[in-house]
Design a protein around this motif. Sequence first.
Motif, PDB file in Angstrom:
ATOM      1  N   LEU A  28      73.296  -5.732 -46.908  1.00  0.00           N
ATOM      2  CA  LEU A  28      74.046  -5.559 -45.672  1.00  0.00           C
ATOM      3  C   LEU A  28      73.650  -4.261 -44.979  1.00  0.00           C
ATOM      4  N   ALA A  29      73.282  -4.367 -43.713  1.00  0.00           N
ATOM      5  CA  ALA A  29      72.973  -3.174 -42.921  1.00  0.00           C
ATOM      6  C   ALA A  29      74.218  -2.669 -42.202  1.00  0.00           C
ATOM      7  N   ASP A  30      74.937  -3.564 -41.533  1.00  0.00           N
ATOM      8  CA  ASP A  30      76.139  -3.165 -40.818  1.00  0.00           C
ATOM      9  C   ASP A  30      76.910  -4.385 -40.372  1.00  0.00           C
ATOM     10  N   ILE A  31      78.190  -4.177 -40.082  1.00  0.00           N
ATOM     11  CA  ILE A  31      79.053  -5.152 -39.420  1.00  0.00           C
ATOM     12  C   ILE A  31      79.603  -4.441 -38.193  1.00  0.00           C
ATOM     13  N   SER A  32      79.275  -4.941 -37.002  1.00  0.00           N
ATOM     14  CA  SER A  32      79.587  -4.206 -35.776  1.00  0.00           C
ATOM     15  C   SER A  32      80.188  -5.126 -34.707  1.00  0.00           C
ATOM     16  N   PRO A  33      81.450  -5.511 -34.859  1.00  0.00           N
ATOM     17  CA  PRO A  33      82.069  -6.410 -33.872  1.00  0.00           C
ATOM     18  C   PRO A  33      82.352  -5.710 -32.543  1.00  0.00           C
ATOM     19  N   LEU A  34      82.285  -6.500 -31.468  1.00  0.00           N
ATOM     20  CA  LEU A  34      82.567  -6.000 -30.120  1.00  0.00           C
ATOM     21  C   LEU A  34      83.300  -7.070 -29.336  1.00  0.00           C
ATOM     22  N   ALA A  35      84.276  -6.665 -28.540  1.00  0.00           N
ATOM     23  CA  ALA A  35      85.001  -7.571 -27.640  1.00  0.00           C
ATOM     24  C   ALA A  35      84.994  -6.981 -26.242  1.00  0.00           C
ATOM     25  N   ARG A  36      84.745  -7.853 -25.250  1.00  0.00           N
ATOM     26  CA  ARG A  36      84.680  -7.407 -23.856  1.00  0.00           C
ATOM     27  C   ARG A  36      85.339  -8.482 -22.987  1.00  0.00           C
ATOM     28  N   TYR A  37      86.032  -8.045 -21.945  1.00  0.00           N
ATOM     29  CA  TYR A  37      86.640  -9.006 -21.018  1.00  0.00           C
ATOM     30  C   TYR A  37      86.122  -8.711 -19.617  1.00  0.00           C
ATOM     31  N   MET A  38      85.418  -9.695 -19.013  1.00  0.00           N
ATOM     32  CA  MET A  38      84.794  -9.503 -17.715  1.00  0.00           C
ATOM     33  C   MET A  38      85.530 -10.302 -16.641  1.00  0.00           C
ATOM     34  N   ILE A  39      85.769  -9.650 -15.509  1.00  0.00           N
ATOM     35  CA  ILE A  39      86.488 -10.252 -14.392  1.00  0.00           C
ATOM     36  C   ILE A  39      85.610 -10.180 -13.151  1.00  0.00           C
ATOM     37  N   GLY A  40      85.432 -11.314 -12.468  1.00  0.00           N
ATOM     38  CA  GLY A  40      84.599 -11.367 -11.279  1.00  0.00           C
ATOM     39  C   GLY A  40      85.374 -11.056 -10.009  1.00  0.00           C
ATOM     40  N   PHE A  41      84.682 -10.474  -9.049  1.00  0.00           N
ATOM     41  CA  PHE A  41      85.277 -10.201  -7.740  1.00  0.00           C
ATOM     42  C   PHE A  41      84.143 -10.076  -6.731  1.00  0.00           C
ATOM     43  N   ASN A  42      84.481 -10.192  -5.467  1.00  0.00           N
ATOM     44  CA  ASN A  42      83.521 -10.023  -4.371  1.00  0.00           C
ATOM     45  C   ASN A  42      82.291 -10.916  -4.552  1.00  0.00           C
ATOM     46  N   ALA A  43      82.521 -12.248  -4.611  1.00  0.00           N
ATOM     47  CA  ALA A  43      81.407 -13.195  -4.706  1.00  0.00           C
ATOM     48  C   ALA A  43      80.625 -13.207  -3.399  1.00  0.00           C
ATOM     49  N   LYS A  44      79.300 -13.384  -3.510  1.00  0.00           N
ATOM     50  CA  LYS A  44      78.446 -13.389  -2.332  1.00  0.00           C
ATOM     51  C   LYS A  44      77.533 -14.610  -2.350  1.00  0.00           C
ATOM     52  N   ALA A  45      77.215 -15.135  -1.154  1.00  0.00           N
ATOM     53  CA  ALA A  45      76.332 -16.287  -1.009  1.00  0.00           C
ATOM     54  C   ALA A  45      75.789 -16.300   0.410  1.00  0.00           C
ATOM     55  N   PRO A  46      74.619 -16.921   0.623  1.00  0.00           N
ATOM     56  CA  PRO A  46      74.075 -17.011   1.983  1.00  0.00           C
ATOM     57  C   PRO A  46      75.014 -17.790   2.904  1.00  0.00           C
ATOM     58  N   SER A  47      74.847 -17.591   4.187  1.00  0.00           N
ATOM     59  CA  SER A  47      75.664 -18.301   5.168  1.00  0.00           C
ATOM     60  C   SER A  47      75.530 -19.812   4.994  1.00  0.00           C
ATOM     61  N   GLY A  48      76.671 -20.490   4.956  1.00  0.00           N
ATOM     62  CA  GLY A  48      76.677 -21.941   4.805  1.00  0.00           C
ATOM     63  C   GLY A  48      76.687 -22.419   3.374  1.00  0.00           C
ATOM     64  N   VAL A  49      76.610 -21.497   2.425  1.00  0.00           N
ATOM     65  CA  VAL A  49      76.607 -21.848   0.999  1.00  0.00           C
ATOM     66  C   VAL A  49      77.911 -21.376   0.384  1.00  0.00           C
ATOM     67  N   THR A  50      78.527 -22.239  -0.437  1.00  0.00           N
ATOM     68  CA  THR A  50      79.788 -21.885  -1.086  1.00  0.00           C
ATOM     69  C   THR A  50      79.558 -20.817  -2.158  1.00  0.00           C
ATOM     70  N   PRO A  51      80.271 -19.714  -2.110  1.00  0.00           N
ATOM     71  CA  PRO A  51      80.102 -18.678  -3.142  1.00  0.00           C
ATOM     72  C   PRO A  51      80.467 -19.216  -4.520  1.00  0.00           C
ATOM     73  N   PRO A  52      79.888 -18.649  -5.571  1.00  0.00           N
ATOM     74  CA  PRO A  52      80.228 -19.094  -6.924  1.00  0.00           C
ATOM     75  C   PRO A  52      81.680 -18.774  -7.249  1.00  0.00           C
ATOM     76  N   PRO A  53      82.341 -19.603  -8.077  1.00  0.00           N
ATOM     77  CA  PRO A  53      83.730 -19.300  -8.463  1.00  0.00           C
ATOM     78  C   PRO A  53      83.797 -17.992  -9.237  1.00  0.00           C
ATOM     79  N   LEU A  54      84.874 -17.260  -9.027  1.00  0.00           N
ATOM     80  CA  LEU A  54      85.021 -15.972  -9.692  1.00  0.00           C
ATOM     81  C   LEU A  54      85.164 -16.164 -11.202  1.00  0.00           C
ATOM     82  N   ALA A  55      84.455 -15.351 -11.953  1.00  0.00           N
ATOM     83  CA  ALA A  55      84.461 -15.455 -13.413  1.00  0.00           C
ATOM     84  C   ALA A  55      85.641 -14.708 -14.004  1.00  0.00           C
TER      85      ALA A  55
END
Length: 264
Positions: A156-183
């Motif tokens: 065994l070299a190591d046990i290294s758990p990680l937890a992260r919570y990501m929240i999407g905002f300010n979606a962008k898309a070209p004119s006429g294209v639906t922006p991606p849903p916020l994550a």
Amino acid sequence: MIFLRTLTFLLLCISTALACAAEQPSTPILGLVNASQDRSENRILEFWGYHEYDGSQNYADTLKLRYYNPLNIGDWHGTLRLDTAYTAAYGPLLPAQSTGTYSANNAMVTIWGGKAGWFGNVGARVVAPLSDVGQWLAGPQVSTSFTPASSSKSLLADISPLARYMIGFNAKAPSGVTPPPLASRLELYPTVGLNLGPSTQIRFWDENGVLYNAAGGGWFVPIDAMVTQRINKNLLFAIGGAKQVVQTYQFYNWTVYGKVSLTF
């Protein structure tokens, strides 16, 4: 309501992280000692290459540049990580199939660290889209690391758990294209490293972790393994791959990747 739930979750994350940031025990637990505050003062520059298949005859090749820099503020010691990526997507179901043209994907800034005696590290990540399609993401993370207490050689070299919570905002898309849903997703990395030799390791869930899609439900669970070979103190090579085993949240089918890591 979404904002209140998000704020509540962030406060719980921070509270949990601070509760974990206590004095580590002086005696080993199950033969392991906490090593979350053991960090190098070296700088690391990595060059990554990814080849990914989404399961619908579409592929993506990605080139990534990643840089680690020590970050010390008073008695708080941490790491600053910078990422940028360029991606070429192709396949019969894409408009610009087989073009092989790389375009900017996103940039990431990640900071984490702690104080001497803390049981873990706290930090955060921000993702910025570099193309005309995408969204900004941000979120907190907590992590820790354990290594064998014995100085003798161990599998065994190591046990290294990680937890992260990501929240999407300010979606962008070209004119006429639906922006991606916020994550809104939970990212879990139950990282385990095993020694295959004096300079060789195999690492599980180090680069690709488990995802839960809090916005729409569903899990993405891959098997991820990466073999690393250190040539000397300044040079390391790695090659790995991941394959989904549970995919109620669509992400990718399989991916292979490699890196060259320079330490200075």
